[in-house]
Enzyme design. Structure first.
Site: not given
Ligand code: SDX
Length: 429
Positions: A266, A309, A367
């Site tokens: 995460h 994702h 990210d």
């Protein structure tokens, strides 16, 4: 809401079960399965791959379209025209503020950026090399010890005061965690700086000399805060909602969200991306291919950090804006040839041409590039997820506020039990 029904037939049941079907403003219809309990049945959905846990009007994601809307506004337009404090207002209250509302909200945030002086003592209990996420998680939960006033979560004004306190104080606590790590004195927040400027000031100013915030860094920081602000019912937001459903105070709920965000699957991925780029070492084809092959190897738990994702089966719109920000900051710094940026871009290019990633619709997520920008701005890797948490606080507290603004039940999932039948405790011989 239900004008349509789903009919369920189950082998061995002598009747079919009718379940209401609801349509949202956007997105897939949902089947209300609450009635199944009365029929002696549960649904089974580990990881909540196809489960809507609530109704919400805050953020909408269309994974197939690569769409992310905050109160209806596309993230690309917000990143271009708005700022983080305005986005905080919009997420919390539902619409963009007018000039007066914005000025009043900004002033409220500014007036709550300081923390109680005794909170400084919390830090002394940590080793200097404590991970700043452990400090942030602990100190945030500890805020509840200082705010016994306005903690009636049933009162909207009390919820808003807690939200303002959290939005305002998270950058201060985050910067304190960094300063504690490096053994430098804490900086008090300043009211003459905007949200992102103030964070950078509290992070990098020292008593030794005047610190001037680089406007390119401040703009990049504000954009990074915006890109991480909210993302529907992700793991940490769902954690905050679950904690909030028990009636826990907002500081405890946000501390729970910080803990959930820390995982490398995460919010911890941005830190893991930089570690991965460090391990790859250089942008040689064989080095990069070795990591791609590791990521594809079913017997290797390694995942390509910053890729994939649960919802986006197309590009993550935040990753695109982040990549632009990355290029802007590195150009400004004359680091367009940054070796890690070169590795990241080559890695992305090779992965996006590889059938394994194409078949599984794995694209760079938010990210993948954020860590490169943060590192270029002098922010240490162990602070990346802290910055994600500072930003996501508005998302967490907006969902908490939304849930408590309506009727809600304590979250209490059931299970598919696979253990022993009842058995007697063996009699002692
Ligand atoms: C965030 O939920 C959110 O909205 C989160 C977030 C937010 O803003 O709150 O967007 C922030 O957490 C972004 C994600 C950051 N995490 C990472 O970058 C870590 C690497 N990514 C993976 O761990 C993974 O992609 C997840 C956790 C992000 C998603 O996992 P899912 O949805 O459970 O997908 P999966 O594991 O079922 O993967 C499906 C397939 C599997 O292969 P098969 O079993 O079908 O053969 O894709 C593979 C997976 O092995 N796969 C990957 C991969 N991600 C998925 N293979 C290699 N590298 C990867 N990164």
């Amino acid at each position: 809401m239900a004008d349509r029904k789903a009919t369920l037939t189950v082998d061995g049941l002598d009747k079919s079960i009718e379940l209401p079907v609801y349509s949202g403003a956007l997105g897939p219809d949902v089947i209300d399965v609450r009635g199944l309990g009365g029929e002696g049945l549960f649904t089974y959905d580990p990881g909540f791959m196809a489960t809507s846990s609530c109704q919400s009007a805050i953020t909408y994601i269309d994974g197939g379209q690569g769409m992310l809307l905050h109160r209806g506004y596309p993230i690309g337009q917000l990143a271009q025209h708005s700022n983080f404090v305005e986005l905080c207002y919009t997420l919390l209250f539902g619409d963009l503020p007018d000039d007066d509302q914005y000025a009043e909200f900004q002033a409220r945030i500014r007036n709550h950026t300081m923390v109680h002086d005794q909170l400084n003592n919390f830090f002394k209990g940590f080793r200097r090399d404590a991970h700043p996420m452990s400090i942030l998680c602990s100190v945030t939960g500890g805020l509840a010890a200082f705010y016994h006033d306005h903690m009636n979560i049933a009162r909207e004004e009390d919820r808003v005061i807690s939200a303002v306190r959290l939005i305002a104080k998270m950058p201060t606590i985050a910067a304190m965690a960094y300063k504690y790590n490096i053994g430098q004195p804490f900086n008090s927040p300043r009211n003459d700086l905007n949200y992102a400027e103030n964070f950078l000031y509290m992070m990098f100013a020292t008593p030794a000399e005047e610190y001037r915030v680089n406007p390119v860094y401040a703009k990049a920081m504000d954009r990074i805060f915006m890109l991480h602000a909210d993302h529907e019912q992700n793991a940490s937001t769902s954690t905050v909602r679950m904690a909030g459903s028990t009636g826990a105070n907002p500081f405890a709920c946000i501390s729970a969200g910080i803990a959930a965000l820390w995982g490398p699957a995460h919010g911890g991925a941005n830190e893991a991306v930089l570690k991965m780029l460090d391990e790859i070492g250089d942008d040689s084809e064989e080095n990069i291919q070795r990591f791609i092959d590791k990521a594809k190897d079913k017997n290797d738990p390694f995942k390509l950090m910053g890729f994939g994702h649960r919802v986006y089966r197309n590009f993550d719109p935040r990753a695109r804006v982040m990549k632009e920000t990355c290029d802007e900051v590195l150009d400004e710094l004359g680091l367009a040839d940054d070796p890690q940026l070169k590795i990241a871009k080559r890695l992305e290019q090779i992965a996006l041409e590889d059938d394994y990633f194409i078949e599984r619709k794995l694209y760079p997520n938010v990210d993948f590039y954020s860590g490169i920008v943060l590192k270029a701005m002098g922010i240490p890797t162990n602070m990346f997820t802290v910055i994600f948490a500072v930003s996501r606080t508005i998302g967490w507290i907006s969902h908490w506020h939304e849930m408590l603004s309506d009727s809600y039940k304590i979250s209490r999932p059931r299970q598919l039990y696979t253990g022993h039948d009842q058995r007697d405790y063996p009699q002692k011989k």
